[in-house]
Motif scaffolding. Structure first.
Motif, PDB file in Angstrom:
ATOM      1  N   ASP A 215       0.844  -1.191   0.000  1.00  0.00           N
ATOM      2  CA  ASP A 215       0.000   0.000   0.000  1.00  0.00           C
ATOM      3  C   ASP A 215       0.886   1.251   0.000  1.00  0.00           C
ATOM      4  O   ASP A 215       2.106   1.183  -0.066  1.00  0.00           O
ATOM      5  CB  ASP A 215      -0.970  -0.024   1.180  1.00  0.00           C
ATOM      6  N   GLU A 216       0.237   2.429   0.111  1.00  0.00           N
ATOM      7  CA  GLU A 216       0.964   3.711   0.053  1.00  0.00           C
ATOM      8  C   GLU A 216       1.907   3.914   1.243  1.00  0.00           C
ATOM      9  O   GLU A 216       2.802   4.737   1.196  1.00  0.00           O
ATOM     10  CB  GLU A 216      -0.010   4.882  -0.064  1.00  0.00           C
ATOM     11  N   ASN A 217       1.736   3.130   2.302  1.00  0.00           N
ATOM     12  CA  ASN A 217       2.613   3.216   3.480  1.00  0.00           C
ATOM     13  C   ASN A 217       3.738   2.168   3.430  1.00  0.00           C
ATOM     14  O   ASN A 217       4.525   2.070   4.374  1.00  0.00           O
ATOM     15  CB  ASN A 217       1.808   3.038   4.777  1.00  0.00           C
ATOM     16  N   GLY A 218       3.792   1.391   2.385  1.00  0.00           N
ATOM     17  CA  GLY A 218       4.833   0.383   2.240  1.00  0.00           C
ATOM     18  C   GLY A 218       4.531  -0.919   2.959  1.00  0.00           C
ATOM     19  O   GLY A 218       5.419  -1.733   3.135  1.00  0.00           O
TER      20      GLY A 218
END
Length: 86
Positions: A80-83
């Motif tokens: 996801d966008e947070n890794g």
């Protein structure tokens, strides 16, 4: 510039060539060095052309092979966008 050659075989070959061709030793050596320079340059150019051809072949093979997984890299990796893994 002066060159000292302390090699009996070189001296014998040079003496034989000067006697056979009736040319001065410096002229013979200059001609032989120019021939060797031309040969080395031709070898280098042939090697360079072979390397370029090899690179082209690798490029063609790489782009001719089928795409294994057509999905975008983000979907394949699934983070996801947070890794964090999805």
């Amino acid at each position: 510039m002066s060159i000292t050659i302390d090699n009996a075989e070189v001296e014998a070959l040079l003496a034989d060539l000067t006697a056979t061709t009736h040319r001065a030793a410096p002229d013979l050596l200059l001609e032989l060095l120019r021939r060797e320079r031309a040969r080395v340059d031709a070898d280098r150019e042939r090697d360079r052309a072979g390397a370029v051809a090899s690179g082209r072949l690798l490029h063609e093979r790489t782009y001719a092979s089928p795409l294994v997984d057509p999905r975008p890299i983000d979907v394949i990796l699934a983070y996801d966008e947070n890794g964090l893994p999805v």
